[in-house]
Design an enzyme around this catalytic site. Structure first.
Site, PDB file in Angstrom:
ATOM      1  N   ASP A  51       0.846  -1.186   0.000  1.00 24.06           N
ATOM      2  CA  ASP A  51       0.000   0.000   0.000  1.00 24.06           C
ATOM      3  C   ASP A  51       0.889   1.247   0.000  1.00 24.06           C
ATOM      4  O   ASP A  51       1.914   1.274   0.689  1.00 24.06           O
ATOM      5  CB  ASP A  51      -0.868  -0.032   1.266  1.00 24.06           C
ATOM      6  N   ASN A  92      -6.214   8.555   0.011  1.00 26.71           N
ATOM      7  CA  ASN A  92      -5.609   7.653  -0.978  1.00 26.71           C
ATOM      8  C   ASN A  92      -5.037   8.408  -2.178  1.00 26.71           C
ATOM      9  O   ASN A  92      -3.947   8.095  -2.658  1.00 26.71           O
ATOM     10  CB  ASN A  92      -6.664   6.640  -1.446  1.00 26.71           C
ATOM     11  N   TYR A 141     -13.760  13.311  -6.188  1.00 28.85           N
ATOM     12  CA  TYR A 141     -12.789  12.558  -6.991  1.00 28.85           C
ATOM     13  C   TYR A 141     -11.949  13.520  -7.850  1.00 28.85           C
ATOM     14  O   TYR A 141     -10.718  13.512  -7.810  1.00 28.85           O
ATOM     15  CB  TYR A 141     -13.527  11.537  -7.873  1.00 28.85           C
ATOM     16  N   PHE A 169      -9.933  11.386 -20.541  1.00 27.93           N
ATOM     17  CA  PHE A 169     -11.378  11.512 -20.690  1.00 27.93           C
ATOM     18  C   PHE A 169     -11.979  10.113 -20.426  1.00 27.93           C
ATOM     19  O   PHE A 169     -11.543   9.451 -19.488  1.00 27.93           O
ATOM     20  CB  PHE A 169     -11.726  12.169 -22.040  1.00 27.93           C
ATOM     21  N   ARG A 280     -28.240  10.930 -13.347  1.00 29.22           N
ATOM     22  CA  ARG A 280     -27.327  10.549 -12.265  1.00 29.22           C
ATOM     23  C   ARG A 280     -26.702  11.845 -11.743  1.00 29.22           C
ATOM     24  O   ARG A 280     -26.169  12.620 -12.540  1.00 29.22           O
ATOM     25  CB  ARG A 280     -26.250   9.625 -12.842  1.00 29.22           C
TER      26      ARG A 280
HETATM   27  N1  UFG Z   1     -24.407   5.964 -17.975  1.00 27.55           N
HETATM   28  C1  UFG Z   1     -25.653   5.424 -18.158  1.00 27.55           C
HETATM   29  N2  UFG Z   1     -25.898   4.171 -17.665  1.00 27.55           N
HETATM   30  C2  UFG Z   1     -24.963   3.442 -16.986  1.00 27.55           C
HETATM   31  C3  UFG Z   1     -23.691   4.003 -16.797  1.00 27.55           C
HETATM   32  C4  UFG Z   1     -23.433   5.271 -17.310  1.00 27.55           C
HETATM   33  O1  UFG Z   1     -26.531   6.051 -18.742  1.00 27.55           O
HETATM   34  O2  UFG Z   1     -25.276   2.326 -16.549  1.00 27.55           O
HETATM   35  C5  UFG Z   1     -24.113   7.280 -18.522  1.00 27.55           C
HETATM   36  C6  UFG Z   1     -23.696   8.290 -17.469  1.00 27.55           C
HETATM   37  O3  UFG Z   1     -24.799   8.856 -16.841  1.00 27.55           O
HETATM   38  C7  UFG Z   1     -22.869   9.269 -18.300  1.00 27.55           C
HETATM   39  C8  UFG Z   1     -22.247   8.388 -19.385  1.00 27.55           C
HETATM   40  O4  UFG Z   1     -23.006   7.184 -19.398  1.00 27.55           O
HETATM   41  O5  UFG Z   1     -23.725  10.176 -18.911  1.00 27.55           O
HETATM   42  C9  UFG Z   1     -20.810   8.029 -19.092  1.00 27.55           C
HETATM   43  O6  UFG Z   1     -20.721   7.546 -17.757  1.00 27.55           O
HETATM   44  P1  UFG Z   1     -19.459   6.784 -17.187  1.00 27.55           P
HETATM   45  O7  UFG Z   1     -19.784   6.370 -15.787  1.00 27.55           O
HETATM   46  O8  UFG Z   1     -19.026   5.729 -18.120  1.00 27.55           O
HETATM   47  O9  UFG Z   1     -18.313   7.888 -17.193  1.00 27.55           O
HETATM   48  P2  UFG Z   1     -18.272   9.331 -16.529  1.00 27.55           P
HETATM   49  O10 UFG Z   1     -18.293  10.309 -17.661  1.00 27.55           O
HETATM   50  O11 UFG Z   1     -19.266   9.515 -15.461  1.00 27.55           O
HETATM   51  O12 UFG Z   1     -16.872   9.304 -15.765  1.00 27.55           O
HETATM   52  C10 UFG Z   1     -15.680   8.833 -16.312  1.00 27.55           C
HETATM   53  C11 UFG Z   1     -14.874   8.181 -15.222  1.00 27.55           C
HETATM   54  C12 UFG Z   1     -14.508   9.180 -14.169  1.00 27.55           C
HETATM   55  C13 UFG Z   1     -13.829  10.354 -14.802  1.00 27.55           C
HETATM   56  C14 UFG Z   1     -14.644  10.913 -15.929  1.00 27.55           C
HETATM   57  C15 UFG Z   1     -13.872  11.977 -16.634  1.00 27.55           C
HETATM   58  O13 UFG Z   1     -15.606   7.143 -14.620  1.00 27.55           O
HETATM   59  O14 UFG Z   1     -13.634   8.575 -13.258  1.00 27.55           O
HETATM   60  O15 UFG Z   1     -14.969   9.890 -16.847  1.00 27.55           O
HETATM   61  O16 UFG Z   1     -14.491  12.360 -17.797  1.00 27.55           O
HETATM   62  F1  UFG Z   1     -13.657  11.321 -13.885  1.00 27.55           F
END
Ligand code: UFG
Length: 329
Positions: A51, A92, A141, A169, A280
């Site tokens: 760790d 962390n 985060y 991204f 979300r």
């Molecule tokens: N989404 C859905 N259904 C799901 C999962 C996601 O509709 O079951 C949507 C989310 O609402 C969002 C899009 O898909 O609109 C992308 O979501 P992700 O969770 O795949 O990715 P995020 O854009 O939320 O986040 C990711 C990483 C983060 C990082 C971010 C930076 O998970 O750690 O990209 O852009 F910070």
């Protein structure tokens, strides 16, 4: 080169380690295996389960091994969890990182590539987003990653440390051997391919009332192999005097959630049933990278940019690993 990869048993770290080994580097992986998987560490890499909070252990690792550069990926990455347990994220993602820097200084290791995120920008005022856009994270985060970027900046000033912060991204896809295996999984593409394989009954679509063409959020999906490639380019970048800077890593093109699902239906031939759900919390409507700085300064360009290819690689990996690395153990 001798390279230390923190978090090398995780999703991106596993692919990065594999690619570094292919290039002939000698790789030491440190990972506390709380979220990573032993099976995800490429053969030939030296895994040390430790760790980053354990400063004496870190010192021993630097003393005993020939390490010339560090790639720091170990972190907690769930936006949702970060809002509920901020202390865990600062501990962390910041404090443990400072331990790592202190050990590097003690052993005269002067170069670190840091895994940062587009979440440092928060809700952007305009897209595509360049590195000079306002840094206004809207979740713990993103703020923990930005805080560590600031730490790196001040260590560079004080001690001459050289750093490159890579702002990823939406990383997706897989190599032929290593892919995403999070519990719980929250990212769209791994969930989509699980739905295509029937591991998930129905895919939730979080919000259809955003100010976008079809009302769903737009993201810039970047192949995990391209992310690995950017780390190699960063190593070269130090030699070209391009250190002490942050670089966006994306494709420069956005796809909506519905476009991702449609593409996945084509690639997999599966129906992928969806259910429309409320938004979300904390999801920006649009995130698209301007990656010109990485192109101009590091000579990096995505090589696997087609969304079809990204999804296909994730799907093929998931088919080979139903339930993930640990299933059936
Ligand atoms: N989404 C859905 N259904 C799901 C999962 C996601 O509709 O079951 C949507 C989310 O609402 C969002 C899009 O898909 O609109 C992308 O979501 P992700 O969770 O795949 O990715 P995020 O854009 O939320 O986040 C990711 C990483 C983060 C990082 C971010 C930076 O998970 O750690 O990209 O852009 F910070």
């Amino acid at each position: 080169m001798g390279i230390l990869v923190t978090g090398g048993a995780g999703y991106i770290g596993s692919v990065l380690t594999e690619e570094l080994m292919k290039e002939g580097h000698s790789v030491i992986v440190i990972d506390n295996l709380s979220r990573g998987h032993r099976e995800a560490v490429a053969a030939g890499a030296h895994l040390i389960p430790v760790d980053l909070g354990d400063a004496p252990a870190l010192n021993n690792i630097f003393r005993r091994n020939k390490i010339e550069a560090v790639m720091h990926l170990a972190a907690y990455t769930s936006v949702e969890q970060s809002m509920k347990e901020p202390g865990k994220y600062f501990q962390n993602n910041v404090v443990c990182g400072v331990n790592l820097l202190e050990a590097m200084l003690r052993h005269n290791i002067g170069r670190i590539v840091f895994s940062s995120t587009a979440a440092v920008y928060g809700e952007p005022e305009k897209v595509p987003i360049s590195e000079d856009s306002p840094l206004k994270p809207v979740n713990v985060y993103g703020d923990s990653k930005l805080t560590f970027e600031r730490v790196l900046h001040w260590y560079a000033k004080a001690y001459g440390l050289e750093y490159i912060a890579l702002r990823y991204f939406n990383v997706a896809g897989a190599s032929s051997r290593f892919g995403a295996d999070h519990h719980p999984e929250t990212n769209l593409i791994p969930i989509v391919v699980r739905a295509a394989l029937g591991e998930i009954e129905c895919l939730p679509v979080f919000g259809t009332d955003y100010d976008t063409g079809d009302g769903t959020c737009i993201r810039d999906y970047i192949h995990v192999l391209d992310i690995a490639g950017a780390h190699m380019a960063a190593l070269e970048g130090f030699n070209k005097g391009k250190g002490n800077s942050a670089y966006n890593l994306g494709n420069g093109e956005g796809f909506s959630v519905m476009e991702v699902i449609e593409t996945a239906r084509k690639v997999t031939g599966a129906d992928i049933p969806v259910k429309i759900c409320p938004r979300r919390p904390g999801d920006p409507a649009r995130l698209i990278a301007d990656y010109n700085r990485a192109k101009d300064h590091l000579g990096w360009q995505p090589q696997h940019s087609a969304l079809e290819d990204i999804i296909k690689s994730a799907w093929l990996w998931q088919k080979k690993h139903p339930g993930g690395y640990d299933a059936g153990r």
